[in-house]
Design an enzyme around this catalytic site. Structure first.
Site, PDB file in Angstrom:
ATOM      1  N   GLY C  72       0.869  -1.177   0.000  1.00 43.25           N
ATOM      2  CA  GLY C  72       0.000   0.000   0.000  1.00 43.25           C
ATOM      3  C   GLY C  72       0.895   1.213   0.000  1.00 43.25           C
ATOM      4  O   GLY C  72       2.101   1.101  -0.184  1.00 43.25           O
ATOM      5  N   ASN C  99       7.811   9.733  -6.533  1.00 42.39           N
ATOM      6  CA  ASN C  99       6.627   8.999  -6.954  1.00 42.39           C
ATOM      7  C   ASN C  99       5.426   9.575  -6.205  1.00 42.39           C
ATOM      8  O   ASN C  99       5.361   9.524  -4.975  1.00 42.39           O
ATOM      9  CB  ASN C  99       6.841   7.510  -6.624  1.00 42.39           C
ATOM     10  CG  ASN C  99       5.737   6.602  -7.134  1.00 42.39           C
ATOM     11  OD1 ASN C  99       4.794   6.299  -6.407  1.00 42.39           O
ATOM     12  ND2 ASN C  99       5.838   6.166  -8.369  1.00 42.39           N
ATOM     13  N   ASN C 127       1.964   8.178 -10.023  1.00 41.09           N
ATOM     14  CA  ASN C 127       1.603   6.773  -9.830  1.00 41.09           C
ATOM     15  C   ASN C 127       0.097   6.605  -9.914  1.00 41.09           C
ATOM     16  O   ASN C 127      -0.606   6.716  -8.916  1.00 41.09           O
ATOM     17  CB  ASN C 127       2.155   6.323  -8.471  1.00 41.09           C
ATOM     18  CG  ASN C 127       1.779   4.902  -8.122  1.00 41.09           C
ATOM     19  OD1 ASN C 127       1.216   4.173  -8.946  1.00 41.09           O
ATOM     20  ND2 ASN C 127       2.096   4.502  -6.911  1.00 41.09           N
ATOM     21  N   CYS C 130      -1.076   2.042  -8.701  1.00 35.00           N
ATOM     22  CA  CYS C 130      -0.862   1.216  -7.513  1.00 35.00           C
ATOM     23  C   CYS C 130      -2.069   0.311  -7.292  1.00 35.00           C
ATOM     24  O   CYS C 130      -3.179   0.786  -7.090  1.00 35.00           O
ATOM     25  CB  CYS C 130      -0.644   2.060  -6.266  1.00 35.00           C
ATOM     26  SG  CYS C 130      -0.398   1.027  -4.800  1.00 35.00           S
ATOM     27  N   GLY C 243      10.052  -3.878 -14.956  1.00 34.63           N
ATOM     28  CA  GLY C 243       9.258  -5.086 -14.744  1.00 34.63           C
ATOM     29  C   GLY C 243      10.161  -6.292 -14.859  1.00 34.63           C
ATOM     30  O   GLY C 243      10.446  -6.751 -15.959  1.00 34.63           O
TER      31      GLY C 243
HETATM   32  C1  LIG Z   1       7.531  -3.887  -2.303  1.00 38.02           C
HETATM   33  C2  LIG Z   1       7.152  -3.033  -3.476  1.00 38.02           C
HETATM   34  C3  LIG Z   1       6.674  -1.759  -3.273  1.00 38.02           C
HETATM   35  C4  LIG Z   1       6.313  -0.949  -4.338  1.00 38.02           C
HETATM   36  N1  LIG Z   1       5.864   0.326  -4.123  1.00 38.02           N
HETATM   37  C5  LIG Z   1       5.576   1.134  -5.178  1.00 38.02           C
HETATM   38  C6  LIG Z   1       5.201   2.487  -5.007  1.00 38.02           C
HETATM   39  O1  LIG Z   1       5.145   2.992  -3.879  1.00 38.02           O
HETATM   40  N2  LIG Z   1       4.905   3.238  -6.092  1.00 38.02           N
HETATM   41  C7  LIG Z   1       4.975   2.721  -7.360  1.00 38.02           C
HETATM   42  O2  LIG Z   1       4.710   3.425  -8.326  1.00 38.02           O
HETATM   43  N3  LIG Z   1       5.359   1.443  -7.570  1.00 38.02           N
HETATM   44  C8  LIG Z   1       5.653   0.637  -6.512  1.00 38.02           C
HETATM   45  N4  LIG Z   1       6.056  -0.652  -6.736  1.00 38.02           N
HETATM   46  C9  LIG Z   1       6.132  -1.160  -8.119  1.00 38.02           C
HETATM   47  C10 LIG Z   1       7.555  -1.101  -8.660  1.00 38.02           C
HETATM   48  O3  LIG Z   1       8.024   0.210  -8.705  1.00 38.02           O
HETATM   49  C11 LIG Z   1       7.615  -1.715 -10.055  1.00 38.02           C
HETATM   50  O4  LIG Z   1       6.734  -1.010 -10.906  1.00 38.02           O
HETATM   51  C12 LIG Z   1       7.224  -3.171 -10.089  1.00 38.02           C
HETATM   52  O5  LIG Z   1       7.703  -3.827  -8.941  1.00 38.02           O
HETATM   53  C13 LIG Z   1       7.749  -3.902 -11.320  1.00 38.02           C
HETATM   54  O6  LIG Z   1       9.141  -3.867 -11.392  1.00 38.02           O
HETATM   55  P1  LIG Z   1      10.096  -5.055 -10.832  1.00 38.02           P
HETATM   56  O7  LIG Z   1       9.538  -6.345 -11.365  1.00 38.02           O
HETATM   57  O8  LIG Z   1      11.448  -4.729 -11.325  1.00 38.02           O
HETATM   58  O9  LIG Z   1       9.985  -4.988  -9.357  1.00 38.02           O
HETATM   59  C14 LIG Z   1       6.422  -1.456  -5.655  1.00 38.02           C
HETATM   60  C15 LIG Z   1       6.916  -2.749  -5.861  1.00 38.02           C
HETATM   61  C16 LIG Z   1       7.285  -3.543  -4.796  1.00 38.02           C
HETATM   62  C17 LIG Z   1       7.805  -4.922  -5.066  1.00 38.02           C
END
Ligand SMILES: Cc1cc2nc3c(=O)[nH]c(=O)nc-3n(C[C@H](O)[C@H](O)[C@H](O)COP(=O)(O)O)c2cc1C
Ligand SMILES: Cc1cc2nc3c(=O)[nH]c(=O)nc-3n(C[C@H](O)[C@H](O)[C@H](O)COP(=O)(O)OP(=O)(O)OC[C@H]3O[C@@H](n4cnc5c(N)ncnc54)[C@H](O)[C@@H]3O)c2cc1C
Ligand SMILES: Cc1cc2nc3c(=O)[nH]c(=O)nc-3n(C[C@H](O)[C@H](O)[C@H](O)COP(=O)(O)OP(=O)(O)OC[C@H]3O[C@@H](n4cnc5c(N)ncnc54)[C@H](O)[C@@H]3O)c2cc1C
Ligand SMILES: Cc1cc2nc3c(=O)[nH]c(=O)nc-3n(C[C@H](O)[C@H](O)[C@H](O)COP(=O)(O)O)c2cc1C
Ligand code: FES
Ligand code: FES
Lengths: 303, 258, 303, 258
Positions: C72, C99, C127, C130, C243
C-alpha cells in the site's frame, strides 16, 4: 474413498483434473506416459473451420518459470477432426471437449455446429482468447461487444455444454465472464495466455517470429489465481481454473479461490505424467484435511 | 519416478560418468535400471535439469552412444547456457530424469558408401549412426568441421568405424576452411547424413541436391515438449508444418523448405 | 569510453539505470551496499498528501520467480518528505524523482505542487497504477477518463518533468500512454505490478491480508517487455521500461524494445548492489557490440 | 562478489561445517574471509539460496553463534521448505551469499536475573544472547519448549551458560506441556527474552506484562529485502507500522499490537 466427481454444465467429470487445450494434443500423444482415461476431461487443441498452418518458426521462447508460444491455431480443420481423430477417441473413458476457434463469427458457428452432432463430444470450449492470430481469437475476447456477439451466435447453434475460455489481457475479466453467463454459457474457463515478448539481446532480434506470443507456466499462476477469484465471486456458473498449475497444491489453491475444475497446461511438457500425480495429491490433501467430496473445496477460502 | 509404459519412457537414470573432452564439450554417461529400449541414431532424449532456476523446460540432447549390455547411454554435450552447464556439473550417483527415446531416427538409405558430415557438437548422433551403418557392413567416411583445434577431442572411436577428414576454420588442424569446401564432398556418395549448424547443413543439402544424392539432416529446433504435443518445434516442409520432435529431428533435406 | 547519457523530459540522466519506486526506499537504505550517486536516478517510494500506514500484514508472498506485495502507500506524507528527507538528498549526485500518489485528483495536485518548488527534485512520477489501495491508485490508471483528468490536473500544477507510471492491468496500455502524451506528460514509465493472489492451501487462507496484491519480479518480464514494445511504437515521448529487470541483458532487451531508460525494482531485494552490476554489464555489451552511445540501443530491435 | 562497504555487507562465506542435530534441525557453519563485523544477539542474515528454483527471495536466519577469532558464524536452522532444505544439503567448501548483520538486536535490559524462553528453532538467537549476558555477568535461566523429545538435540552448550528447564508437549522429555505453563515462569525475573512461535511469545508477553517485567521478543515476519527498503515486513506497534527488519526483529513486547 473420497468423492471426486464434479459437474460442468451437463458434463459429469469423474474428477476435476483436466488438461488444457494446445498442451495435450488429442490426448493420444500422452498414452505412452499415462492412462488418459483417468483424467476428468481432455480439452483438445484448437479446431477451426479450415486447416491452418499456424505461425512461422521460431514459435517459442523460455522465460523465467514460464514459456511464450506463438503456435497459432495450427490444426487440420474440423472436417479432418471428425473424420480422422474423432473415431479414435471413443477408445478412452474420458470426456473430450473440443476447443473451438475461428476468425469470424460464422467460422465459430460452423465449427460448433459440426461438433454439435458428434455423440461422444459432450461440450466445446469457445476459444475467444488466442493471442496468436491476427484475426479473431483474442480480438473477440478483449472487446465486450464482439465477445457477446460470438457467444450468442454459438449458443444458438450449439446445444450441449458451452464453456467460454476467457482472455486475461483485459482490464476486467469478470465483465467478460458475466457476458458469457448472460449469453447462456454453461461455464467459463480461464486464463488463456498473457500477451508477452522475448528478445535475443545478442542478435537484437525477437526470439519469436511473430514478435509477441502468449505466456504460460508457473510465472502466471498468481495472476490466474486472482482472476479466478474475481470471476468466481461474480458469476453463478462453474469456473474452470488454469494458468501455471503444476502441483496438487496449485489445484487446491484454484479450487479454494472458486474453481470447480482445473486444467493442466504447460506443466505436461515438463512432466507428461503430472496430471495423474496431481490427482493423487488432491486425494491425499482431501484425506489429510477430512474432505469427503472435492466439491467442498470450491470457494472454501476463509477470509 | 520411473514409469515405463509403452514405448516412450519417463525415467530417472543414474550418472555413471561425466567427463570433459575439452573446454566446451563433455560426455555424460547414464545408466538405466531397466533394459534399454530400442534406441536409433538420430533420436534424442528430453533431459530435465534440476537445481537450475533458469531452466524451466527440458533440454533436447541426441544419443551419442548406447550400450545395451551395460544399460548405459552416452550424451555428447556442448556447454551452451545454464542448463548444459548444470548438466556438466553432475556427479556420479546423481539421478537425471529423461524422456526417451524420442523422434524419427536416420534411415538406412540405399547404397554402400556414405558420407557423414558433422559440425561441432553435431558429431554426437553421427557416432551412433556410424556404428549402425558399420554394423550393416556399409563403407562410411566422416567429415567433421570445428572452429579451431581447441574444440577438438579424441576422435579415435570414430576412426574405428571409417575414414575421417577434418577441417578447422582457422586451419589449426586438418584442412583450413569449412567442411563444405572439403574435396571429399566431391566424391561420389550413395547418401549424405549431416548434423551441425544450420548454415552448414543447408550448403551440404544444396550440394547433395545438385548431385542428386539423397541427404538426411538432423535439425536442432527449439522444443517445448519433445513428444508431439505442443507444436512449438514446427519446421516448414513440402508437406506443410511438421514437428521436429516427431516427424523429425531427422528430415530428408529435399522435404525441407529452409 | 561509451556515452551513457539519456534524456527524459528536462532531466539528463548520467546513465539509463534507475531504481524503481517502492523498491529502493529513498536510496539511503542502500548506501551500505553501493554508491547510489552512480545511478541515473532514484524513484522514491510513493508520497501522498497525508501520512499513511499502508496495509495490514502479511503484505507479501513469494511466487515462482516473483513476489506479490500489498504494502500500500505507506509513507509519512509529503510534508514529512520535504522537512525530513529532502534535506538529506542533496548529498548525493543523482536525481531523485518523487513517486506521487493520492486518493483524489486534489491530493495528487497537492503533492505535485508541493514538490514543484523543491529545487533539487527535477521531476515526478505520477503513480496512477498502484493496485494496493482501495481508492485512487490503479482506479485512475485503468479508466481512461479518470486517467486523463488526473494527468491534466497535475500537468497544470507541476512545471518540471512529469512521468506517468502506467498500470499493466488494462486491455490496451498504449491507450493510456497516448492519453499521457496528449495531456503533456514528458514520459511514461511501465509497468507497475500486475494484480495477483496467493493462497496457503494448508490453512485455506489468503497469504496476503488484503487478499490480492501486485506481482513483480522476473516472472512478469515477458509481459512488461511486450507492453514497452507496444507503447514505444505508439508514442513520441521517451518510455521508461521496468518489470522484472535483473540483469544487463534484461536492460538491453527493454531498450531494444524502445525504452530510453529503465528501472530496477524487486531485483534490488535479492542483490542490493545489482543496479551498478547491471550498469557495468551494459557498458560491456556496448563495447562488445560497438555501440558508442547508449541512445543507439533504444528501439534498435531488428524485425 | 564480496563487497564490504560500511556496516552491512554482501559477502560470500564459505561453508566449513554442516551437521544435522536431529531430523529437522541442522547447524550450518560459515567462515568469512574478512574480519567479522560486530554481530549482536537477535540480529540476522539474509541468505541467498542458490540452485533452488522455488527460492526467489533470500531467507532470513538469526545468528546462533559467532566466533570472531576463527571468523566463523553458526546458524541453527530448521528444515521448513525448499530453501532450508537446499541449505541443509550444502557441502564444505561451497559458498553462501549473505547480507549481514541486519536488524535490531536484543537490548541489555536493567537487572541481573534473566529468563530466556525459546520454542523450537527459536532457541537460535537465545544462545548468542546467553553468551552476551553471561559475559556481562548476569544470571540466566533457559526455558525451552519442544513438541517432543525427537526434536531435541544436545543442549549442553546452553547449560554452560545457565540453568536449563525443558518442556515437551507430549511429556517425552522434561515437564509435560507448554513452556508457558512451566513453574519457572512464576519466579521473579528482571526481564524476559523470548523467541519462538508467535502464540507462545504472546502468552509470555502477557505474563510479563501482568507481572510488570520488561520483555523482548524476536519476531519471525516474512521479509522481502531484510534491510529496510520494501516495507513488506511491517509490524503493528504503538508507534505505527514498523519494519521487523530494521526496528525489529526484536521488539519490546509492550510496543507490539499483536
Ligand atoms: C515492495 C514493493 C513496493 C512498491 N511500491 C511502489 C510504489 O510505492 N509506487 C509505485 O509506483 N510502484 C511501486 N512498486 C512497483 C515497482 O516500482 C515496479 O513497478 C514493479 O515492482 C515492477 O518492477 P520489478 O519487477 O522490477 O519490481 C512497488 C513494488 C514492490 C515490489
Ligand atoms: C533434437 C536435438 C538434439 C540435440 N542434441 C544435442 C546434443 O547431442 N548435444 C548438445 O550439446 N546439444 C544438443 N542440442 C542442443 C541443446 O538442446 C541446446 O544446446 C540446449 O538446450 C541449450 O540449453 P542451455 O540451458 O545450456 O542453454 P540456453 O541458455 O537455453 O541457451 C544457450 C544458447 O543455446 C541455444 N539453444 C537453446 N535451446 C536450444 C535448442 N533446443 N536447440 C538449439 N539451440 C538451442 C539458445 O538459443 C542460446 O543461444 C540438441 C537440440 C535438439 C533440438
Ligand atoms: C528475523 C528472522 C530470523 C529467523 N531465524 C531463523 C533461524 O535462526 N533458524 C531457522 O530455522 N529459521 C529462522 N527463521 C525462519 C526462516 O526464515 C524460514 O523458516 C525460512 O525462510 C523458510 O524458508 P524455506 O524456503 O525453507 O521454506 P518455505 O517453503 O519458504 O516455507 C515453509 C514454511 O515456512 C514459512 N516461512 C517462510 N518464510 C518464513 C519467514 N521468513 N519467517 C517465518 N516463517 C516463514 C512459510 O510460511 C511456510 O509455512 C527466521 C525468520 C526471521 C524473519
Ligand atoms: C504451446 C501452447 C499451445 C496452446 N494452444 C492453445 C489452443 O489451441 N487453444 C487454447 O484455447 N489455448 C491454448 N493454449 C493456452 C493453454 O490452454 C492455457 O490456457 C495456458 O497455457 C495457461 O495454462 P498453463 O500455464 O497451465 O499452460 C496453448 C498454450 C500453449 C503453451
Ligand atoms: S516440441 Fe512439442 S510438438 Fe515438438
Ligand atoms: S523486509 Fe524489506 S523493509 Fe523489512
Amino acid at each position: 474413498m473420497v468423492d471426486l466427481e464434479v459437474k460442468i454444465g451437463g458434463i459429469t467429470l469423474k474428477n476435476p483434473v483436466t488438461t488444457a487445450s494446445g498442451c495435450f494434443g488429442y490426448g493420444l500423444e500422452y498414452t505412452d506416459f499415462l492412462d488418459i482415461s483417468r483424467l476428468g476431461a481432455i480439452f483438445t487443441k484448437a479446431t477451426t473451420g479450415e486447416p491452418r498452418e499456424g505461425n512461422p518458426s521460431p514459435r517459442m521462447a523460455e522465460t523465467p518459470m514460464g514459456m511464450i508460444n506463438s503456435v497459432g491455431l495450427q490444426n487440420k480443420g474440423v472436417d479432418h477432426f471428425i473424420e480422422h481423430i474423432y473415431p479414435h477417441l471413443s477408445a478412452y473413458d474420458t470426456h473430450f471437449i473440443v476447443n473451438v476457434s475461428g476468425s469470424t463469427v460464422e467460422e465459430y458457428v460452423e465449427v460448433a455446429s459440426k461438433i454439435d452432432v458428434l455423440e461422444k463430444i459432450p461440450g466445446i470450449e469457445l476459444n475467444i482468447s488466442c493471442p496468436n492470430v491476427k484475426e479473431g481469437g483474442m480480438v473477440f475476447g478483449t472487446d465486450p461487444v464482439s465477445a457477446r456477439k460470438v457467444i450468442r451466435a454459438v449458443r444458438e447453434a450449439y446445444h450441449k455444454t458451452l464453456i467460454v475460455k476467457l482472455s486475461p489481457n483485459v482490464t476486467s475479466i469478470k465483465d467478460f465472464a458475466l457476458i458469457a453467463q448472460e449469453e447462456g454459457a454453461d461455464s467459463v474457463s480461464l486464463i488463456n495466455t498473457l500477451l508477452a515478448m522475448a528478445i535475443d539481446a545478442e542478435r537484437r532480434k525477437p526470439l519469436i517470429a511473430r514478435i509477441t506470443g502468449g505466456l504460460s507456466g508457473p510465472a502466471v499462476k498468481p495472476i490466474a489465481l486472482r482472476m479466478v477469484w474475481e470471476v468466481a465471486q461474480a458469476v453463478e456458473i462453474p469456473v474452470i481454473g488454469l494458468g501455471g498449475i503444476s502441483s496438487a497444491t496449485d489445484v487446491i489453491e484454484f479450487m479454494l479461490a472458486g474453481a470447480t475444475a482445473v486444467q493442466v497446461g504447460t506443466a505436461n511438457f515438463i512432466d507428461p505424467a503430472i496430471s495423474l500425480k496431481i490427482l493423487e495429491g488432491i486425494i491425499d490433501y482431501m484425506e489429510r484435511h477430512g474432505f469427503s467430496s472435492v466439491k467442498e473445496l470450491t470457494g472454501a477460502l476463509e477470509i | 519416478m520411473n514409469q515405463i509404459i509403452g514405448k516412450k519412457r519417463i525415467e530417472d537414470l543414474e550418472v555413471t560418468g561425466n567427463k570433459w573432452l575439452n573446454e566446451d564439450y563433455f560426455v555424460l554417461t547414464l545408466r538405466s535400471e531397466e533394459i534399454l529400449p530400442d534406441i536409433r541414431a538420430g533420436q534424442f532424449t528430453q533431459v530435465k535439469v534440476e537445481g537450475s532456476p533458469e531452466t524451466f523446460l527440458r533440454r533436447p540432447i541426441s544419443f551419442y552412444d548406447v550400450h545395451p549390455s551395460s544399460r548405459e547411454i552416452r550424451l555428447l554435450i556442448r556447454k551452451a547456457g545454464a542448463g548444459t552447464k548444470r548438466l556438466s556439473a553432475l556427479n556420479k550417483g546423481e539421478k537425471v530424469n529423461m524422456i526417451y527415446p524420442l523422434g524419427r531416427p536416420f534411415s538406412l538409405l540405399e547404397g554402400n558408401r556414405f558420407l557423414l558430415v558433422g559440425g561441432g557438437v553435431g558429431l554426437a548422433p553421427l557416432y551412433l549412426l556410424g556404428k549402425e551403418l558399420h554394423r550393416a557392413g556399409k563403407e562410411i567416411v566422416f567429415l567433421f568441421g570445428f572452429r579451431s583445434a581447441g574444440q577438438l577431442f579424441d576422435l579415435s572411436q570414430f576412426k574405428d568405424l571409417g575414414e575421417l577428414y577434418l577441417t578447422t576454420e582457422d586451419g589449426s588442424k586438418g584442412e583450413k576452411g569449412l567442411v563444405t569446401g572439403h574435396p571429399v564432398m566431391e566424391q561420389g556418395w550413395d547418401a549424405i547424413y549431416t548434423c551441425g549448424p544450420e548454415p552448414m547443413m543447408k550448403v551440404i543439402a544444396a550440394v547433395a541436391a545438385e548431385k542428386g544424392v539423397p541427404c538426411e539432416a538432423s535439425l536442432e529446433t527449439l522444443m517445448g515438449c519433445g513428444f508431439g504435443a505442443c507444436l512449438c518445434c514446427a519446421v516448414e516442409t513440402v508437406h506443410g508444418m511438421q514437428r521436429a520432435c516427431v516427424e523429425g529431428p531427422v528430415f530428408n533435406t529435399k522435404e525441407l523448405l529452409w
